[in-house]
Design a protein around this motif. Structure first.
Motif, short mmCIF file in Angstrom:
data_model
loop_
_atom_site.label_atom_id
_atom_site.label_comp_id
_atom_site.label_asym_id
_atom_site.label_seq_id
_atom_site.Cartn_x
_atom_site.Cartn_y
_atom_site.Cartn_z
N PHE A 394 63.07 33.77 24.97
CA PHE A 394 62.05 34.65 24.43
C PHE A 394 62.70 35.73 23.58
O PHE A 394 63.87 36.07 23.72
N GLY A 396 61.24 39.11 20.57
CA GLY A 396 60.21 40.11 20.36
C GLY A 396 60.57 41.44 20.98
O GLY A 396 61.54 41.58 21.71
N LYS A 461 58.84 34.36 16.64
CA LYS A 461 57.70 33.55 17.06
C LYS A 461 56.94 33.10 15.84
O LYS A 461 57.01 33.73 14.77
N SER A 470 64.90 38.73 17.78
CA SER A 470 64.77 37.30 17.50
C SER A 470 66.00 36.54 17.98
O SER A 470 67.13 36.94 17.67
N THR A 540 62.25 28.60 15.27
CA THR A 540 60.90 29.16 15.42
C THR A 540 59.90 28.01 15.35
O THR A 540 60.07 27.09 14.55
N GLU A 541 58.87 28.04 16.18
CA GLU A 541 57.97 26.90 16.34
C GLU A 541 56.83 26.89 15.33
O GLU A 541 55.66 26.65 15.69
N LYS A 666 62.94 24.39 19.92
CA LYS A 666 61.58 24.74 20.34
C LYS A 666 60.77 23.56 20.85
O LYS A 666 59.59 23.70 21.15
#
Length: 705
Positions: A394, A396, A461, A470, A540-541, A666
């Protein structure tokens, strides 16, 4: 009135703001006014108030069970609200205030910040935050709208031939059926203002939301763990000096438990004898879905004391949300429970991610596949399937700092084992990220010299431009140590020029960018970034990168999901006068339906022209510079995928160096499709395969077809 205290620039969480970290004490031992633990006499004062949440039983008081939700049936206690001021125009304050204004046309909502650049961008077409749907909300609330009309009939019915158009003129005569009538939506005046006049706007507000950044301290006592309350304390002092008597002060920032007492003490210090109410109203927004989270929240949490005046303040704030949120989702709690709930919610979500990531390491060693394990345990209703997607960890601004804050709170209370338990969640997250980087290097024969590595995704994200914490940045730092020829970066939501500037600041100790002699190149075109690459890392997804069907569909408005390629006509509306949410749903449906017909971004013709930028607008200059940089690498003006369009992986495979490696951090890539293109796919939670095994699998798949 006491002499005003000098206030530093308010940092509302914009990743572009680089401020010197504060050394102001925020630990219990270092400051009497700090959270999470306050001095003993404050505790005695609270006890003297006899705050018992089950003690109010007289008919003249609101219901006392906070868990039952808001003060249903007691809305007459609410004070009228005409003016709301949100201090902080960052990732929380900006979207929250925009939706409040959008859903409450009769309330003036002002967002204030001392960062003139950020306010200028909010007042232009260059919003400082990328969130799907945010631009539509801001344009209506900030600029106002025209009168429009449309049929209340779904596309394909006999009263609507599919050429649904809107007009600002008078509506046509209504038909006999309600569904076939022309619905008229009157024009509305602007009620969302962005300003740098902090003290003036605070003094005019009935409700003041404090939504400034509360990062982790980087210096001083508690560095790396405690919450830096510098900006929050500074804003609280300004509010205390300038708020009008009776104003409601609301904590929107994520703060340590017991911060409300700090606010109350500050108000009493600056304005003795003047009454203010303090509430806790934490946000539960996720980057990339913030607008949807605000329009359709799972819950609105309002923490208050149990005095009648405090409950009246809570009900006043509840009425603002009740304009669009069902009352059953507006919950009231003990004010301390509300403050702690945000930290615990983020910590437990992060814990689930770290838990499934720990299992992914076992899967890679045993041959089990983490997606199958997650799908299996996710069917258990006691566990559920949310946040069980293995990846590179994770990121953020929230999860890490909130876990650190919770851990620090526990240890401040003498609960060392509890603090250590939560720190392990962060350690597992860092381990997962570093393990992914090592896997890349190992598969490339332990050397990146003279090789090009491409990262697809720089934001932490999908569907956001937020790059704070990130995982991609930490991976880049590891790759730099291996001396690659080039590290290419592409992100569909991040402005390349802004990304270059950010990397230059964050990696200022070394020459990282190509312009400075380093290997990092930021592209605005995915195919250019992947050309001649030895390995592609998906960090990133974004849906643009996928080659397999998305398993989960994010929640959205009725008939539409922001960022989705599918939508349903939300008509007929049940209301004769549709709500703003109804109109927004129709706007999104028509926008998707007419996307290829040249209708543009305003299918209902409701928008008023946006404010024009000045000739020297720096954001327009960034766009022009980015276009210039892109044209140099794309002289033939080749086709580029637009937002939301999938990449052509067969084209990418034809441009890659052999052997062709893709590292899926991811879990969004289909190994079968990659094998058909001759690409070696390494995924989190899936055992590595030798080239021989890949060939055998490929022929097996061909035989099955």
């Amino acid at each position: 009135m006491s002499k005003p205290i000098p206030v530093p620039v308010i940092d509302s969480g914009d990743s572009a703001s680089i401020d010197v970290a504060s050394t102001a004490p925020t630990t219990p031992d270092a400051s009497w006014s700090s959270s999470p633990v306050l001095r003993a006499d404050i505790d005695r004062r609270i006890e003297s108030l006899n705050i018992e949440f089950d003690s109010l039983q007289t008919p003249s008081t609101p219901p006392t069970n906070h868990a039952d939700g808001p003060i249903l049936g007691w809305s007459y206690l609410a004070q009228p609200v005409k003016n709301i001021c949100c201090v902080g125009a960052g990732y929380v304050g900006g979207p929250t205030a925009a939706v409040m204004a959008f859903q409450n046309p009769n309330i003036r909502v002002t967002v204030v910040d001392r960062d003139e650049r950020r306010i200028r961008r909010w007042n232009s077409k260059h919003l400082p935050i990328h969130e799907p749907g945010l631009g539509d909300i801001v344009r209506i609330a900030r600029d106002g709208s025209r009168e429009i009309s449309f049929t209340n009939t779904p596309v394909g019915s006999r009263a609507n031939d599919g050429s649904d158009t809107a007009s600002s003129s008078e509506s046509e005569p209504a038909s006999d059926g309600h569904h076939f009538r022309m619905t008229v939506v009157p024009s509305r005046q602007p009620n969302l203002i962005f300003s740098t006049e902090v003290t003036k706007c605070i003094s005019e507000a009935d409700i003041i939301l404090i939504a400034v950044n509360t990062p982790t301290k980087s210096r001083g006592i508690g560095a790396g763990r405690a919450t830096d309350m510098t900006a929050f304390e500074a804003v609280t002092s300004v509010v205390a000096q300038h708020a009008r008597p009776g104003a409601i002060i609301v904590e929107k920032s994520t703060v340590p438990c017991r911060t409300a007492e700090l606010v109350r003490e500050t108000m009493e210090l600056h304005r003795p004898g003047v009454h203010f109410e303090v509430l806790s109203n934490p946000e539960f927004l996720a980057a990339g879905t913030a607008v949807q989270d605000l329009l359709q929240p799972d819950r609105i949490l309002i923490g208050s004391l149990t005095s009648e005046s405090s409950r009246r303040a809570a009900e006043t704030l509840a009425t603002v949300y009740a304009a669009w949120v069902p009352r059953s989702r507006i919950l009231t709690t003990n004010i301390w429970s509300s403050e702690l709930s945000k930290l615990v919610a983020n910590s437990m979500l992060a814990q689930r991610i770290s838990s499934i990531n720990s299992i992914s390491a076992i899967c890679e060693k045993t041959g089990a596949e983490v997606d199958e394990v997650a799908a299996s345990i996710g069917r258990d209703p006691r566990i559920g399937n949310k946040f069980l997607k293995a990846g590179i960890g994770f990121g953020g601004s929230c999860f890490k700092k909130d876990i650190l804050s919770l851990s620090y709170l526990a240890e401040s209370l003498g609960l060392e084992e509890v603090g250590e338990y939560w720190r392990q969640v962060i350690k597992m997250n860092e381990y997962q990220r570093d393990r992914f980087s090592r896997r890349v290097i190992t598969c490339l024969n332990n050397t990146l010299v003279a090789k090009k590595i491409t990262l697809l995704g720089y934001a932490f994200k999908a569907n956001t431009s937020d790059t704070r914490e990130s995982p991609a940045l930490e991976i880049i730092k590891t790759l730099l140590e291996e001396n690659p020829r080039e590290i290419a970066i592409y992100d569909p939501c991040c402005n390349p020029v802004v990304t270059r500037n950010e990397i230059k600041i964050l990696l200022r100790d070394q020459a990282a960018l190509q312009d400075d002699g380093g290997p990092i190149v930021v592209y605005s075109n995915a195919y250019e970034a992947c050309a001649a690459s030895h390995a592609i890392l998906i960090t990133t997804e974004f849906d643009e990168f996928r080659n397999k069907k998305r398993l989960e569909t994010p929640k959205g408005l009725p008939g539409i999901t922001f960022g989705s390629n599918k939508s349903l006509d939300p008509r007929p509306f049940k209301r004769i006068e549709p709500s703003e949410t109804d109109i927004l749903s129709l706007h999104k449906f028509l926008l998707h339906k007419n996307r290829c017909s040249g209708v543009g971004s305003d299918p209902l013709q409701r928008y008023i022209e946006e404010p024009a930028c000045a000739e020297d607008c720096p954001d327009c200059g960034l766009m022009e510079k980015d276009a210039s940089v892109s044209s140099k690498g794309n002289p033939n003006n080749e086709y580029r995928p637009g937002p939301g369009e999938r990449l052509d992986w067969s084209k990418i495979a034809s441009m890659m160096k052999t052997p062709k490696w893709v590292f899926d951090g991811k879990g969004i890539m289909d190994p079968k499709a990659m094998a058909k293109l001759g690409i070696r796919l390494e995924s989190v939670g899936r055992r590595s395969s030798t080239f021989h095994e890949l060939v055998v699998r490929y022929h097996t798949w061909i035989d099955e077809e």
